[in-house]
Design a protein around this motif. Structure first.
Motif, PDB file in Angstrom:
ATOM      1  N   ALA A 107      -6.836   5.976  -1.507  1.00 23.41           N
ATOM      2  CA  ALA A 107      -6.745   4.524  -1.346  1.00 23.41           C
ATOM      3  C   ALA A 107      -5.414   4.173  -0.690  1.00 23.41           C
ATOM      4  O   ALA A 107      -4.355   4.539  -1.197  1.00 23.41           O
ATOM      5  N   HIS A 127     -11.377   1.203  -2.950  1.00 21.76           N
ATOM      6  CA  HIS A 127     -10.621   1.348  -4.193  1.00 21.76           C
ATOM      7  C   HIS A 127      -9.746   0.110  -4.373  1.00 21.76           C
ATOM      8  O   HIS A 127      -8.549   0.141  -4.070  1.00 21.76           O
ATOM      9  N   SER A 130      -6.067  -2.298  -8.968  1.00 24.91           N
ATOM     10  CA  SER A 130      -6.516  -2.323 -10.362  1.00 24.91           C
ATOM     11  C   SER A 130      -6.019  -3.549 -11.120  1.00 24.91           C
ATOM     12  O   SER A 130      -6.724  -4.064 -11.998  1.00 24.91           O
ATOM     13  N   ARG A 195      -3.973   6.015 -13.016  1.00 27.65           N
ATOM     14  CA  ARG A 195      -3.642   6.039 -11.588  1.00 27.65           C
ATOM     15  C   ARG A 195      -2.148   5.867 -11.363  1.00 27.65           C
ATOM     16  O   ARG A 195      -1.428   5.296 -12.176  1.00 27.65           O
TER      17      ARG A 195
END
Length: 248
Positions: A107, A127, A130, A195
């Motif tokens: 990503a 992606h 988040s 991540r």
């Protein structure tokens, strides 16, 4: 684009242009192709009229017959027009960012810097970010925020941004020290528990940080993904030379 074999008298009359556009729209909606009968039902026009216009569009290369003659697809002239429109709409940075995504397989996001904080310029659709709210609200929680802090020594001036969280002097020393050692910034599990992210700055002609390229991946792959830092830096250099990006 060839129109050999056509004559001025063979072109669509003006009153048929609206129906021709409807026909093109119907064909565009079906990647596998559309038959003339299907098109006639969809546009609500007599089949004979649709056949006549479809044949005209095929002749002028706006439509093309499928190899098995089972229907019609968009032709070369429509595809060329779409490519021209797309080229005008695509931002100048798109080819650089897309190439990095293909090359790294990870990503890749692009951010712009301004006096009030960060701007998301190109989020990787495969992606998504988040936790964009935290990323844009607390510069200590992201690799991009770390770069912003390093590039804005006047962050405590009256015009500095009002982040929801303010970095401490200890935070700033740690960020600067890590950047000095690595030459890039990094965050691990601060926005998502599984991540991490690497970020390199994009500089203008005055060596000022005007944005950042980031690579996000799973924590288990973060150390391996560091091999892509060179590619990120090359991408940042390419972006710095693009005129439309100087207004960040």
């Amino acid at each position: 684009m060839s129109t050999q074999g056509t004559t001025p008298g063979a072109r669509l009359p003006e009153k048929g242009l609206g129906l021709a556009l409807e026909i093109l729209e119907q064909v565009a909606r079906h990647d596998e192709g559309s038959t003339a009968a299907d098109i006639a039902r969809a546009v609500g026009a007599p089949r004979a009229t649709v056949y006549r216009i479809v044949n005209s569009l095929v002749r002028d290369e706006y439509l093309v017959r499928r190899a098995d003659f089972s229907g019609f697809l968009l032709g070369a002239r429509v595809l060329e027009l779409a490519a021209v429109v797309d080229a005008h709409r695509r931002p100048a940075h798109a080819p650089v960012v897309e190439q990095l995504r293909r090359e790294t397989g990870e990503a890749v996001h692009l951010f712009g810097f301004h006096s009030a904080g960060l701007t998301i310029l190109d989020e990787d659709a495969r992606h998504p970010l988040s936790d964009p709210a935290t990323l844009l609200g607390d510069p200590t929680r992201s690799a991009i925020g770390h770069l912003w802090l390093l590039g804005h020594p006047d962050r405590d001036a009256p015009r500095a941004p009002r982040w929801r969280a303010r970095p401490s002097a200890e935070d700033l020393r740690a960020i600067a020290g890590a950047y000095t050692v690595r030459g890039y910034t990094e965050q691990v599990a601060m926005l998502s528990p599984d991540r991490g992210c690497l970020a390199v700055p994009v500089h203008n002609e005055h060596s000022e940080a005007i944005g950042a390229l980031t690579l996000s991946t799973s924590i288990s792959r973060l150390s391996v993904a560091a091999r892509h830092v060179h590619a990120l830096r090359a991408g940042a250099d390419a972006l710095a030379g693009l005129e439309p990006l100087r207004g960040w």
